[in-house]
Design a protein around this motif. Structure first.
Motif, mmCIF file in Angstrom:
data_model
loop_
_atom_site.group_PDB
_atom_site.id
_atom_site.type_symbol
_atom_site.label_atom_id
_atom_site.label_comp_id
_atom_site.label_asym_id
_atom_site.label_seq_id
_atom_site.Cartn_x
_atom_site.Cartn_y
_atom_site.Cartn_z
ATOM 1 N N MET A 1 0.846 -1.171 0.000
ATOM 2 C CA MET A 1 0.000 0.000 0.000
ATOM 3 C C MET A 1 0.890 1.231 0.000
ATOM 4 S SD MET A 1 -3.355 1.371 1.246
ATOM 5 C CE MET A 1 -3.790 1.101 -0.329
ATOM 6 N N ILE A 2 0.671 2.076 -0.946
ATOM 7 C CA ILE A 2 1.496 3.267 -1.149
ATOM 8 C C ILE A 2 1.390 4.232 0.033
ATOM 9 C CG2 ILE A 2 1.797 5.266 -2.647
ATOM 10 C CD1 ILE A 2 2.174 3.214 -4.621
ATOM 11 N N ALA A 3 0.215 4.353 0.637
ATOM 12 C CA ALA A 3 0.042 5.301 1.745
ATOM 13 C C ALA A 3 0.999 4.986 2.890
ATOM 14 C CB ALA A 3 -1.399 5.289 2.239
ATOM 15 N N GLY A 4 1.228 3.726 3.166
ATOM 16 C CA GLY A 4 2.157 3.345 4.233
ATOM 17 C C GLY A 4 3.583 3.741 3.906
ATOM 18 N N ILE A 5 3.959 3.599 2.659
ATOM 19 C CA ILE A 5 5.307 3.988 2.234
ATOM 20 C C ILE A 5 5.460 5.506 2.323
ATOM 21 C CG2 ILE A 5 6.909 4.031 0.275
ATOM 22 C CD1 ILE A 5 5.589 1.324 -0.556
ATOM 23 N N THR B 1 11.393 1.962 10.386
ATOM 24 C CA THR B 1 10.020 1.470 10.312
ATOM 25 C C THR B 1 9.108 2.536 10.894
ATOM 26 O OG1 THR B 1 10.028 0.436 12.496
ATOM 27 C CG2 THR B 1 10.802 -0.912 10.634
ATOM 28 N N ILE B 2 7.853 2.494 10.537
ATOM 29 C CA ILE B 2 6.904 3.468 11.061
ATOM 30 C C ILE B 2 6.873 3.400 12.583
ATOM 31 C CG2 ILE B 2 4.461 4.116 11.162
ATOM 32 C CD1 ILE B 2 4.233 3.093 8.247
ATOM 33 N N ALA B 3 6.809 2.209 13.124
ATOM 34 C CA ALA B 3 6.726 2.040 14.576
ATOM 35 C C ALA B 3 7.959 2.609 15.278
ATOM 36 C CB ALA B 3 6.542 0.570 14.924
ATOM 37 N N ASP B 4 9.131 2.332 14.754
ATOM 38 C CA ASP B 4 10.364 2.822 15.381
ATOM 39 C C ASP B 4 10.481 4.346 15.292
ATOM 40 O OD1 ASP B 4 11.267 0.305 16.193
ATOM 41 O OD2 ASP B 4 12.187 -0.068 14.251
ATOM 42 N N ILE C 1 -0.580 7.334 14.828
ATOM 43 C CA ILE C 1 0.458 6.795 13.942
ATOM 44 C C ILE C 1 0.635 5.297 14.200
ATOM 45 C CG2 ILE C 1 2.918 6.889 13.351
ATOM 46 C CD1 ILE C 1 2.739 9.939 13.953
ATOM 47 N N GLY C 2 0.530 4.882 15.461
ATOM 48 C CA GLY C 2 0.599 3.456 15.776
ATOM 49 C C GLY C 2 -0.514 2.667 15.101
ATOM 50 N N LEU C 3 -1.709 3.223 15.092
ATOM 51 C CA LEU C 3 -2.833 2.589 14.396
ATOM 52 C C LEU C 3 -2.555 2.485 12.906
ATOM 53 C CD1 LEU C 3 -5.861 1.635 14.218
ATOM 54 C CD2 LEU C 3 -6.395 4.037 13.845
ATOM 55 N N LEU C 4 -2.026 3.562 12.329
ATOM 56 C CA LEU C 4 -1.707 3.553 10.898
ATOM 57 C C LEU C 4 -0.632 2.514 10.581
ATOM 58 C CD1 LEU C 4 -1.694 7.389 10.165
ATOM 59 C CD2 LEU C 4 -3.536 5.748 9.752
ATOM 60 N N ALA C 5 0.345 2.366 11.474
ATOM 61 C CA ALA C 5 1.397 1.352 11.283
ATOM 62 C C ALA C 5 0.769 -0.045 11.259
ATOM 63 C CB ALA C 5 2.447 1.449 12.386
ATOM 64 N N GLY C 6 -0.175 -0.280 12.149
ATOM 65 C CA GLY C 6 -0.862 -1.575 12.174
ATOM 66 C C GLY C 6 -1.666 -1.832 10.910
ATOM 67 N N CYS D 1 -2.065 -4.517 5.502
ATOM 68 C CA CYS D 1 -2.154 -4.425 4.040
ATOM 69 C C CYS D 1 -1.016 -5.148 3.332
ATOM 70 C CB CYS D 1 -2.167 -2.967 3.599
ATOM 71 S SG CYS D 1 -3.673 -2.077 4.021
ATOM 72 N N VAL D 2 0.173 -5.168 3.911
ATOM 73 C CA VAL D 2 1.324 -5.687 3.179
ATOM 74 C C VAL D 2 1.711 -7.116 3.549
ATOM 75 C CG1 VAL D 2 2.288 -3.413 2.735
ATOM 76 C CG2 VAL D 2 3.031 -4.665 4.747
#
Length: 86
Positions: free
Chosen positions: A1-5, A26-29, A48-53, A58-59
Motif C-alpha cells: 500500500m502506497i500510503a504506508g510507504i 520502520t513506522i513504529a520505530d 500513527i501506531g494505528l496507521l502502522a498496524g 495491508c502488506v
C-alpha cells in the motif's frame, strides 16, 4: 500500500529535519523516536501506531484482507499526519 510507504518516508524526513538519529526506518520505530523527543503528543503517537498496524495488515500475508474502510483510514490518516506533523 502506497500510503504506508508515504507515511514512512514522511516520518523519516521529519526525524532527519529534527536531527534525530534513526536506527531503524520502520513506522513504529520512528513513531517511538518522535514521541520520545516530544515531537508528537500522545494522541498523535497512538494515531500513527494505528496507521502502522493498518499498513502491516495491508502488506503482510495474514489470514484476512484489510476491509475497504481500513484502507480508507490508512489513506486519510496518512494525509492527516503529512499535514499536521512537521
Amino acid at each position: 500500500m502506497i500510503a504506508g510507504i508515504v507515511l514512512e518516508k514522511h516520518l523519516e524526513q521529519v526525524s532527519e529535519r529534527r536531527q534525530l538519529k534513526i536506527t531503524r526506518k520502520t513506522i513504529a520505530d520512528m513513531n517511538e523516536l518522535l514521541k520520545k523527543n516530544n515531537i508528537t503528543d500522545f494522541p498523535d503517537y497512538r494515531h500513527i501506531g494505528l496507521l502502522a498496524g493498518l499498513y502491516q495488515l495491508c502488506v503482510q500475508n495474514k489470514k484476512r484482507e484489510p476491509e475497504p474502510s481500513e484502507v480508507a483510514d490508512l489513506i486519510n490518516g496518512t494525509d492527516k499526519v503529512i499535514k499536521t506533523i512537521f
